[in-house]
Design an enzyme around this catalytic site. Structure first.
Site, short mmCIF file in Angstrom:
data_model
loop_
_atom_site.label_atom_id
_atom_site.label_comp_id
_atom_site.label_asym_id
_atom_site.label_seq_id
_atom_site.Cartn_x
_atom_site.Cartn_y
_atom_site.Cartn_z
N ASP A 107 -3.97 7.69 -2.69
CA ASP A 107 -4.55 8.53 -1.51
C ASP A 107 -5.05 9.87 -1.84
O ASP A 107 -4.24 10.56 -2.21
CB ASP A 107 -3.50 8.40 -0.39
CG ASP A 107 -3.87 8.97 1.12
OD1 ASP A 107 -5.19 8.79 1.17
OD2 ASP A 107 -3.13 9.30 1.73
N ASP A 163 -11.11 7.46 1.51
CA ASP A 163 -10.16 8.41 0.78
C ASP A 163 -9.02 7.53 0.15
O ASP A 163 -7.99 8.17 -0.55
CB ASP A 163 -9.75 9.41 1.47
CG ASP A 163 -8.76 9.20 2.64
OD1 ASP A 163 -8.88 7.95 3.27
OD2 ASP A 163 -8.37 10.07 3.33
N GLU A 164 -8.95 6.13 0.04
CA GLU A 164 -7.87 5.59 -0.25
C GLU A 164 -8.06 4.13 -1.06
O GLU A 164 -9.04 3.68 -0.36
CB GLU A 164 -6.58 5.40 0.72
CG GLU A 164 -7.27 4.55 2.29
CD GLU A 164 -5.93 4.49 3.00
OE1 GLU A 164 -4.89 4.09 2.53
OE2 GLU A 164 -6.08 4.50 4.26
#
Length: 388
Positions: A15, A130-131
């Site tokens: 993350d 974003d992960e």
């Protein structure tokens, strides 16, 4: 499988740390250490003086329906979190810097970090901008060395930090990646379920939302340890058989889901259930504002995920719990809030509005990769109305 070749599962959840805000700090290094909120419109662009000095907008005095997209850890320390109304955020952190959302930049850095990770660990499941999840089971390196190498590759490619959780499954790794943020590595091994996971609030589990959390709290279940000790019949009486069984598995750290390297979404939707049933005429202003916000959020979802779509749908649930849906297929794909709003409004005209409204939702399907015209991506949202 031959035991000689069988290896224990090692699943990582990576993350990026305060991703949007961290990207902005690369652009504006003078903001390091300051509370920064991302979510403003184009009017919140910094002003550049003749000597090159940049003047930034502040949250103080903000008026409008904007919602916080993300915030730096300094702003979070003041109580400002994503999905919070901007006016409330302004009350909590009036001196915080306000910046506009720049999805083009965030997508660029998203591609950079994923490419860097893929060069080391290609068995990747993309979970958004974003992960990601990674299956590291077949890698020969020890877990800590591998995690450090991945983090270093991300930093070299982007200048940004990330946090990684590693465990035998996706459930525990997702929780673990949050435990030592920012810039952390958390490895869940034997004994760590009881030591590190069980003391956490049940709300830390992805899939236990606010309503389930409240129901568990009312039954005296606040931590994952208390969930593990709960009687199965109690959980079944509260939630039904399937969700109760899932909760029991969650509490014991059981999750057999594989890392899926490719998955194409069929649709993207946004909906909201109102705190009270709204009257079509008397609550016209509230309904219009919420309808506009849903369309704008849907535009943001499409931009983050890199899709456009052709079929726009609307969903209404009335006070008698009757649910009605309508949809409309456009001549070409769109990612624009204004186009979505207009098409959803056409769908709305085909529904008889003779009851109070309990739920309102907007949906787009027929998805294909794309981002839409730049002028639609970057311009400030127009004021939209439920009744246009």
């Amino acid at each position: 499988m031959d035991s000689e070749h069988a290896r224990p599962r090692r699943i990582a959840h990576l993350d990026m740390d305060a991703f949007y805000a961290s990207v902005e700090r690369l652009r504006y290094p003078e903001l390091k250490g300051l509370p920064v909120v991302i979510g403003g419109g184009s009017a919140s662009q910094p002003t550049v003086l003749p000597d090159g000095t940049r003047l930034f907008s502040r949250l103080q005095g903000y008026v409008g329906r904007g919602v916080v997209t993300t915030s730096t850890y300094e702003a979070r320390a003041l109580g400002v979190f994503s999905a919070m109304g901007m006016m409330k955020a302004a009350q909590l952190a009036p001196e915080a810097i306000l910046l506009p959302v720049d999805f083009k930049a965030y997508r660029y850095y998203s591609r950079l970090f994923k490419s860097a990770v893929a060069s080391i660990a290609p068995h990747m499941e993309d979970r958004g901008i974003d992960e990601i999840y990674l299956d590291l089971s077949q890698h020969p390196e020890d877990t800590l060395t591998l995690a450090r190498n991945i983090k270093q590759a991300v930093f070299q490619a982007t200048g940004l930090s990330c946090s990684i959780g590693i465990s035998p499954n996706k459930l525990l790794s997702k929780i673990a990646s949050e435990l030592d943020k920012p810039d952390g590595i958390t490895i869940i091994g034997p004994g760590d379920l009881e030591a590190r996971i069980w003391p956490l609030p049940v709300g830390k589990v992805n899939g236990i939302g606010p309503k389930a959390n409240a129901r568990l709290a009312a039954a005296g279940i606040h931590t994952i340890a208390e969930l593990a000790a709960a009687a199965p019949e109690l959980l079944q009486s509260l939630f039904g058989l399937s969700y109760a069984q899932w909760l029991l598995n969650v509490a014991q750290g059981v999750d057999h889901r594989p890392v899926v390297t490719y998955s194409e979404p069929k649709s993207i939707s946004r909906e909201t259930t109102f705190e009270r049933d709204l009257h079509v005429q008397h609550d016209k202003k509230v309904l219009s504002a919420q309808f506009s916000q849903l369309c704008e959020q849907l535009e943001g979802d499409l931009l983050r995920k890199g899709y456009v779509g052709r079929t726009i749908g609307i969903k209404l649930r009335f006070d008698d719990f009757r649910t009605v849906t309508r949809d409309l297929t456009l001549p070409g794909p769109t990612g624009s809030a204004q186009v979505i709003h207009h098409a959803a409004g056409q769908c709305l005209k085909r529904i008889e509005l003779n009851h109070r409204i309990r739920l309102l939702g907007v949906r787009i399907s027929g998805l294909q990769p794309g981002t839409g015209p730049e002028d639609e991506t970057n311009r400030a949202p127009e004021q939209l109305s439920l009744y246009d």
